[in-house]
Scaffold this active site. Sequence first.
Site, short mmCIF file in Angstrom:
data_model
loop_
_atom_site.label_atom_id
_atom_site.label_comp_id
_atom_site.label_asym_id
_atom_site.label_seq_id
_atom_site.Cartn_x
_atom_site.Cartn_y
_atom_site.Cartn_z
N LYS A 299 -5.68 13.36 3.08
CA LYS A 299 -4.75 12.98 2.01
C LYS A 299 -5.52 12.79 0.71
CE LYS A 299 -1.07 9.54 1.19
NZ LYS A 299 -0.35 8.40 1.79
N SER B 118 4.63 8.98 2.16
CA SER B 118 3.94 9.72 1.13
C SER B 118 2.89 10.71 1.65
CB SER B 118 3.25 8.74 0.19
OG SER B 118 2.26 8.00 0.87
N SER C 78 4.13 5.43 5.30
CA SER C 78 3.72 6.76 4.84
C SER C 78 2.97 7.64 5.81
CB SER C 78 2.89 6.63 3.57
OG SER C 78 3.76 6.44 2.48
N1 GLN Z 1 8.01 4.68 0.99
C1 GLN Z 1 7.22 3.53 0.77
C2 GLN Z 1 6.95 3.34 -0.69
O1 GLN Z 1 7.40 4.12 -1.45
C3 GLN Z 1 5.96 3.59 1.58
C4 GLN Z 1 4.86 4.35 0.95
C5 GLN Z 1 3.58 4.26 1.70
O2 GLN Z 1 3.53 3.85 2.86
N2 GLN Z 1 2.51 4.60 1.02
O3 GLN Z 1 6.30 2.43 -1.09
#
Ligand code: GLN
Length: 474
Positions: free
Chosen positions: A80, A155, A179
Site C-alpha cells: 500500500k 482504503s 481498510s
Molecule cells: N473507511 C474508514 C475511514 O474512512 C476506514 C479507513 C481506514 O481503515 N483506513 O476512515
Amino acid sequence: MEDLLNLTIAQLHQGFKDKKFISTEATRAYLDQIKKTDEKIGAYLTVTEELALKQAKKADEIISSGKDFPMLCGVPCSIKDLILVEGEKCTAGSKILENYVAPYDATVITKLKAQGAVILGKTNLDEFAMGASTENSAFKVTKNPHDLTKVAGGSSGGSAAAVAAKQAVYSLGSDTGGSIRLPASFCGVVGLNPTYGAVSRYGAIAFASSLDQIGPLAKNIEDAKIIFEAIKGRDPLDATSVEAPISNFKFQISNLRIGIPKEYFKKGIDPEVEKIIKNAIAKAKEQGAKIVEISLPNTEYAVACYYIIAPCEASANLARFDGIKYGKSVQGGNNLLDVYLKSRGQGFGAEPKRRIMIGTYALSSGYYDAYYKKAQEVRKLLQQDFREAFKKVDVIFSPVSPFTAFGVGEKADDPLAMYLVDVYTVAVKLAGIPALSLPVGKVGKLPVGLQIIGNYFEENKILGVGEAMEKMIQ
Ligand code: GLN
C-alpha cells in the site's frame, strides 16, 4: 506461465525448493500480468520493476545455494502506498506527497526484505487512507476485478484488487477503521487486521495513530498467517508496538463457542449477504460448534465515536504537511503563512480537508469535552462490550459489510453514506482487537466476506478458525 499466478506463498516456496521454477520467472509473470490488466483495474500507483527484478535475482541466488530459505523469499508482493519503501515514491494517495521519495524503509519492509521478498510496486488507496472505496485517491479509482463497474473497497483497495487480479501473491495494507477487511471482503481475498501494537507502524504514514495497523491481504488463510508471522513483533522504533504473546492455538470445532452479535443483524443488511453469512454460521454449527447469541450493546455508537476520534488524530498527524517539511510546496505568497495555506489548500483533497476541519473543531477548547472526551468514554464502553463477550465465546462472527461492492460513483459524493459502510468494522478498531475477513460466498459476481473477530493477541485463534471455515466453505 499462467499457472504461476495461481500459486500461494506456500506453493511458490515449495516450487522454488523443488527447482520447478525460479523467482525471476514468477516475478516476470506478475509484472506481465500487471502490464496486461492494470490499465483497467488501476491497482498500482507505481510499479517498481527494477527493484523487483533485482530482488528476484538476489532471491534466486539464495534459493540456489541449497540452504533453507525463508517463506517469503522470492515471492512477489505489493505494498500500500503509505508504507515507505526506501528509494521509491510514497504518495499516500495524495497530491501533497505526489513526488515524495521514501528516505528509509518502514519496519515491515525491513522485515520483508530480510526474508528476501520481491516488491512489485505500490498500490492505490484513498487519500491518507481516508475512505471506503479508493475513490478518494488523488490519482485514480481502483476497480473491483470481479466487476469493473464496482469499487474495490477501501482504503487498501489497490492492495485487495492486486491480490484478487493476480497482480501480486500478497499485499500489505493498513486498517484504521476497516481498510484491510472491507476491500478484502469486496474483492474476495483474505485480510487480517492485527491487534493494535502487534505490528510496527514505523514508516507507515500516519492517519489516526491509536487505530492504524499494518496487516496482510492474501489468497488464503495460510498465506495471511505466514505474512503476519513475518511482520509482527516489538520494534524499538515504535513505542506502541509489543512483542505479542501470540500463542499457538489448537482447537476442536466441537469445543468452539462462536458469538453472533445480535446488533449486527439488525436493519440495513442486504438479505443476500445475510443469507451467505448465516449459511457459513450454519456450517460451523453442523461441525459441532456452539453458536451463542451475544450482545454488543454500544454498537450503535461505534461509527459516531470513530468519526470523532479518527479525524481528531488525523488533524494532528496531517499538520506536518505544511509545504516546508515534506512534499508539495507552493511558493509565490508574501509570507510563511501563505506557503502553508497554498500548499495545504492545493495539496489536500476534499476528504482530508473535511477530516482536518472536523478534528480541529472537536479538539478546540470549547468543544473538547463534548466531543473528543465523550468519544473516548464511548470507546471504553465499546472495549467493555467485547471484554464481556469474550467471557462467553471464543470468537465472534459477523459480516464485514452490510452489502457487496457498490457501484463506482454511487456514494462518492455522499461522505455520510461512505462513513456508514464502516458499521461492522470500526468497533473492532476502537477496542484494538484482531479481526479478519474470509471470503465465504458470492452474490452474483461479487464476493462476501465473513468477519472473524478475536480477543487481544488471538490472531492465531482467528486464523485457525478461519482455516477451518475455509475448508468447510470449499
Ligand atoms: N473507511 C474508514 C475511514 O474512512 C476506514 C479507513 C481506514 O481503515 N483506513 O476512515
